[in-house]
Design a protein around this motif. Structure first.
Motif, PDB file in Angstrom:
ATOM      1  N   ASP A  13      46.877  29.449  -1.047  1.00  0.00           N
ATOM      2  CA  ASP A  13      46.651  28.033  -1.386  1.00  0.00           C
ATOM      3  C   ASP A  13      45.662  27.895  -2.545  1.00  0.00           C
ATOM      4  O   ASP A  13      44.687  28.633  -2.622  1.00  0.00           O
ATOM      5  CB  ASP A  13      46.096  27.323  -0.140  1.00  0.00           C
ATOM      6  CG  ASP A  13      46.431  25.833  -0.118  1.00  0.00           C
ATOM      7  OD1 ASP A  13      47.020  25.337  -1.094  1.00  0.00           O
ATOM      8  OD2 ASP A  13      46.103  25.178   0.890  1.00  0.00           O
ATOM      9  N   ASP A  14      45.923  26.939  -3.403  1.00  0.00           N
ATOM     10  CA  ASP A  14      44.992  26.578  -4.483  1.00  0.00           C
ATOM     11  C   ASP A  14      44.700  27.723  -5.442  1.00  0.00           C
ATOM     12  O   ASP A  14      43.551  28.093  -5.680  1.00  0.00           O
ATOM     13  CB  ASP A  14      43.672  26.052  -3.898  1.00  0.00           C
ATOM     14  CG  ASP A  14      43.834  24.657  -3.336  1.00  0.00           C
ATOM     15  OD1 ASP A  14      44.619  23.885  -3.924  1.00  0.00           O
ATOM     16  OD2 ASP A  14      43.201  24.341  -2.325  1.00  0.00           O
TER      17      ASP A  14
ATOM     18  N   ARG B 218      45.503  11.658   1.092  1.00  0.00           N
ATOM     19  CA  ARG B 218      44.275  11.859   1.854  1.00  0.00           C
ATOM     20  C   ARG B 218      43.441  10.578   1.832  1.00  0.00           C
ATOM     21  O   ARG B 218      42.937  10.136   2.857  1.00  0.00           O
ATOM     22  CB  ARG B 218      43.485  13.034   1.276  1.00  0.00           C
ATOM     23  CG  ARG B 218      42.335  13.449   2.158  1.00  0.00           C
ATOM     24  CD  ARG B 218      41.641  14.678   1.620  1.00  0.00           C
ATOM     25  NE  ARG B 218      42.545  15.824   1.550  1.00  0.00           N
ATOM     26  CZ  ARG B 218      42.567  16.697   0.564  1.00  0.00           C
ATOM     27  NH1 ARG B 218      41.745  16.567  -0.435  1.00  0.00           N
ATOM     28  NH2 ARG B 218      43.418  17.705   0.575  1.00  0.00           N
TER      29      ARG B 218
ATOM     30  N   THR C 119      48.949  21.721   0.742  1.00  0.00           N
ATOM     31  CA  THR C 119      48.486  22.518   1.883  1.00  0.00           C
ATOM     32  C   THR C 119      49.343  22.227   3.113  1.00  0.00           C
ATOM     33  O   THR C 119      49.717  23.137   3.855  1.00  0.00           O
ATOM     34  CB  THR C 119      47.006  22.197   2.171  1.00  0.00           C
ATOM     35  OG1 THR C 119      46.239  22.553   1.024  1.00  0.00           O
ATOM     36  CG2 THR C 119      46.497  22.963   3.373  1.00  0.00           C
TER      37      THR C 119
HETATM   38 MG    MG Z   1      45.185  21.652  -0.383  1.00  0.00          MG
END
Ligand code: MG
Ligand code: ADP
Length: 459
Positions: free
Chosen positions: A229-230, A328, A175
């Motif tokens: 995205d995704d 993350r 992302t």
């Molecule tokens: Mg993402």
């Protein structure tokens, strides 16, 4: 409610069946596909159902076929089948008529028509996270190629790498890269649209519901750069796949850039329509791998700097060693450690950090079984139902809450959760993201989750 006589009219029958269906399918499905329908009559033994568009026909016949058959059979007290017909001319009230008028007017040959009534050159920066720029992206061996490809696209879109397909595991920077391209091109006044596949799907469903597909198409096709995205969330969503396919073709034909992210390589998107997969494969495909130690340290340093956190190198090393899975979680661990010591006014030494990280793992991590128990008890659903294929909201929400808690408190991986709940990991990821989002807006759900956590941690 009216009772059904031994030979109900088509209207009565369908009305009763709808009442049944409303309880068995999700609210969104009901509102989108079933609510706009009406009974047209009987054709021999078949109930004829009218729907305003072909999407609805497809959906009801293919996706909801078994449910609908069961509901009308139950209402008719005998086995009964149905057929769906598209009734295009049914006027749907002033609101829709107004929209259609506006759409008609916007349909002329004006150059680059305004997608949604907003100025044509609107740059959709609001959808981009300010932090996700190329400058803030740390490059290492694990993401060098993806970074190079993204930069090349940002420098000269729709020339060499179209589409650009970036894949990799959760939290590895997909992302971030998509949005970095977005920032860069938006600042050069390209019309950029960043969208998650989930939002795209919801928008599509909304457009179909309100009969504004034309607006929808303008919104997504009349941009210079589409960042999707995704894309793994397309699996199992035939209708959205179809729309992505056409969007894709339209964008490509108009020489516009598409960038896609996915949690796996295109070849592994098996249940996806082959023609769509081959479109993805026609561009440049790059992957992002989990960061190595050196890179994890570099990322922690940069995060600490950006947030003005004074953390010694030793502590950063420790965190980088302990948290390996993704970026993350790496950032999360740093913030935890710093936050805790600020609360307790301790100085952040290696042993203290170690203790916090240890406690963090031990503190919680209730077993997945315990979570399942707590969730089913709280929502008063049975474990069998939770593990079943049922998709009514009554079951889906508890199931997704279980996914969320298994991840957040149980510290389980997506495959582990998938195994525990008999779902594939994409579904699990989707469930977790949905609950994460819903919590922001839904106070009731937020309280539910707090209550369940209280049961879990203070039984
Ligand atoms: Mg993402
Ligand atoms: P994904 O979309 O692959 O799940 P994200 O792009 O959301 O992952 O990244 C997770 C977090 O890690 C974000 O906060 C992002 O800014 C950060 N991040 C990921 N890769 C990098 C990187 N190479 N340098 C700096 N931050 C990164």
């Amino acid at each position: 409610m009216s009772t059904i006589s031994s030979s109900p009219t088509p209207d009565e029958l369908w009305h009763a069946a709808l009442g049944d269906l409303e309880l068995t399918v999700t609210a969104a499905t009901y509102d989108t596909w079933l609510k706009p329908t009406h009974a047209l009559g009987f054709d021999g033994d078949l109930l004829l159902i009218g729907t305003p568009n072909t999407y609805g026909k497809d959906w009801i016949e293919n996706r909801l076929g078994a449910d609908v058959r069961r509901a009308i059979s139950r209402s008719a007290c005998r086995p009964m089948d149905f057929r769906v017909e598209v009734i295009t001319s049914s006027p749907n009230g002033a609101g829709d008529a107004g929209r259609m008028g506006a759409r008609g007017a916007g349909n002329g040959s004006a150059p680059r028509p305004s997608p949604t009534g907003a100025p044509a050159l609107t740059i959709e920066r609001a959808e981009l996270n300010a932090k996700c720029t190329f400058t803030n992206f740390i490059v290492g061996d694990s993401n060098r190629l993806a970074y190079a490809a993204a930069s090349a696209v940002a420098e000269s879109p729709a020339t060499r790498f179209n589409p650009l397909f970036i894949y990799g595991g959760v939290g590895l920077g997909k992302t971030h890269l998509l949005q970095a391209i977005g920032h860069h091109l938006a600042s050069r006044r390209y019309r950029v649209r960043y969208v998650t596949t989930e939002t795209f799907t919801n928008d599509l469903v909304g457009a179909i519901r309100s009969q504004t597909q034309e607006d929808f198409r303008n919104r997504y096709r009349h941009v210079d750069v589409l960042l999707l995205d995704d894309i793994q969330f397309l699996i199992g969503k035939e209708m959205t796949q179809e729309e992505v396919f056409h969007t894709f073709n339209a964008m490509h034909a108009a020489n516009r850039q598409i960038v896609i992210s996915c949690d796996r390589r295109p070849q592994a998107l098996m249940p996806l329509e082959a023609r769509l997969r081959s479109r993805f494969e026609a561009g440049l495909i790059v992957d992002i791998q989990p960061p190595d130690l050196e890179m994890r340290i570099a990322i922690l340093k940069s995060t600490a700097e950006a947030r003005h956190l004074a953390v010694s190198d030793d502590v950063l090393q420790l965190i980088a060693h302990r948290v390996q899975s993704n970026i993350r979680e790496l950032e999360g661990a740093l913030v935890q450690v710093v936050g805790r010591t600020q609360l307790t006014h301790e100085s952040l030494t290696v042993p203290v950090a170690q203790r916090i990280l240890d406690a963090d793992v031990a503190r919680t991590a209730p077993s997945l079984d315990a979570i399942l128990q707590a969730v089913t008890a709280y929502f008063r659903v049975s474990t069998e139902e939770l593990l079943s294929a049922k998709r009514s909201q009554r079951i889906v929400v508890p199931r997704q809450v279980a996914m969320y808690l298994m991840r957040d408190d149980g510290r389980a991986s997506l495959p582990q959760i998938g195994l525990a709940l008999r779902r594939d990991h994409t579904t699990v990821l989707h469930g977790i993201e949905r609950i994460t989002q819903l919590q922001e807006t839904n106070e009731v759900l937020r309280k539910d989750i707090i209550s369940i956590r209280q049961r879990l941690f203070h039984p």
